[in-house]
Design an enzyme around this catalytic site. Structure first.
Site, PDB file in Angstrom:
ATOM      1  CB  SER A 151      52.954 -45.275 -23.582  1.00 42.84           C
ATOM      2  OG  SER A 151      53.821 -46.340 -23.234  1.00 42.84           O
ATOM      3  CE1 TYR A 164      51.713 -44.129 -18.402  1.00 39.93           C
ATOM      4  CE2 TYR A 164      52.560 -46.110 -19.430  1.00 39.93           C
ATOM      5  CZ  TYR A 164      52.553 -44.742 -19.301  1.00 39.93           C
ATOM      6  OH  TYR A 164      53.390 -43.975 -20.093  1.00 39.93           O
TER       7      TYR A 164
END
Ligand code: NAP
Length: 254
Positions: A151, A164
Site C-alpha cells: 500500500s 496497518y
C-alpha cells in the site's frame, strides 16, 4: 524464461502456469484471479470467511480451485500450498494479497492496544512471510515470482491506521530483503495501491472524493488497475525487489 527477440505479444502469456492468490474472493484479489485466469493461468482462489464467494469465483474461471485458509495460521498455509501442488504439481506465481486493518485515526494512540497490532501484523506481515516461505520450495523449478500487495500507506504517512501503515512499510522492505536472497530463478516484487474501490473502501466516500479531486489521474483505482500492474511484474523477468505504486499519481501530491 523468454529470450531476447521473443514476440512481444506473448509476453503476458500464463498458459499452463499456476497462480496462487491469497485473499481473492473479492476486491483486488478477485481482479488478479480473473486477469491471470484470462491470460491462461490455473488459479487458486483463497479466503477465510467468504467461502461461498470464493467457490463461486473459482467455478466461474476456466481452470481454478478454491481453498479456504487463514494466511496467519501455519497449518492453513501449509495446506494451501499442499493442495495447490497436489492438484497441479507446481506453483509459478504467488500473490500475497490477503490483508486486514482496523480503521483508527492516527492521533488515537490509546486505541492501539497490543491485540490490534498483533492481528494486523500477524495477517499482513507474518502471513505474507509464511506463505512465501511455504511456496518457495515449489517456485524455483520453472522460475517463478512472488508479488506482495502492499500500500502507499507503507510509503507515506497515510492509511487506515498506524499498525496497518507500519505493516505495509514492513512488507515493502520484506519484498526487497527476500528478493535479495531468492534469485536467480525467483523474483519478489510489490504493488503498492493507492485508494482502490473494493468492498473494503465501499463506504469511504470522503476519501474517494478527495482522490478524485487531488490525484493527477482524477479517480480512485479499481481492482483491475492493480491486477494489470501485478501481471506486469509477474512476467517482467528482469525485475526484482521493486515496489510499484499504483495510485493514480496521488503520492506525487504529498
Ligand atoms: N482497497 C484499497 O484501497 C487498498 C489500498 C491499498 C492496499 N490494499 C490492499 O489490497 C489487499 C486487498 O484489499 P481489498 O481492498 O481488495 O480488500 P477486500 O475486498 O476486503 O478483500 C480482502 C480479501 O482478503 C481476504 N482475507 C482477509 N484476511 C485474510 C486472511 N487472514 N487469510 C486469507 N485471506 C484473508 C478476504 O477474505 P474474507 O472475506 O474471507 O475475510 C478477502 O478475500 C489488502 O492487502 C489491502 O491491504 C487495498
Amino acid at each position: 524464461m523468454s529470450q531476447v527477440g521473443d514476440t512481444p505479444s506473448r509476453a503476458f502469456d500464463l498458459d499452463g502456469q499456476v497462480v496462487l492468490v491469497t485473499g481473492s474472493s473479492t476486491g483486488i484479489g478477485e481482479a488478479i484471479a480473473r486477469l491471470t485466469a484470462a491470460h491462461g493461468a490455473k488459479v487458486v482462489v483463497n479466503s477465510v470467511r467468504s467461502t461461498e464467494a470464493g467457490q463461486r469465483l473459482a467455478a466461474e474461471l476456466d481452470d481454478a480451485m478454491y481453498v479456504q485458509g487463514d494466511v496467519s495460521l501455519p497449518d492453513d498455509v501449509d495446506r494451501l500450498v499442499e493442495e495447490t501442488v497436489a492438484r497441479w504439481g507446481r506453483i509459478d506465481h504467488l500473490v500475497n494479497n490477503a490483508g486486514t486493518t482496523q480503521v483508527i485515526p492516527h492521533h488515537d494512540f490509546d486505541a492501539l492496544e497490543p491485540d490490534v497490532w498483533r492481528r494486523i501484523l500477524d495477517v499482513n506481515v507474518v502471513g505474507t512471510f509464511l506463505m512465501s516461505r511455504a511456496a518457495l520450495a515449489h517456485l524455483g523449478e520453472n522460475g517463478g515470482s512472488i508479488t506482495n500487495i502492499t500500500s502507499i500507506a507503507g510509503l507515506r504517512q497515510v492509511g487506515s491506521s498506524i499498525p496497518y501503515a507500519v505493516s505495509k512499510a514492513a512488507l515493502n522492505h520484506l519484498t526487497k530483503l527476500m528478493a535479495n536472497q531468492v534469485g536467480p530463478k525467483i523474483r519478489v516484487n510489490a504493488v503498492a495501491p493507492g485508494l482502490i474501490k473494493t468492498p473494503w473502501t465501499a463506504d469511504w466516500d470522503e476519501a474517494h472524493a478527495r482522490v478524485a479531486e487531488t490525484a493527477p489521474l482524477k479517480r480512485s483505482g479499481v481492482g483491475h488497475d492493480v491486477a494489470v500492474a501485478c501481471l506486469g511484474l509477474m512476467v517482467s523477468e528482469y525485475t526484482t525487489g521493486q515496489v510499484l505504486a499504483v495510485d493514480g499519481g496521488v503520492t506525487l501530491r504529498g
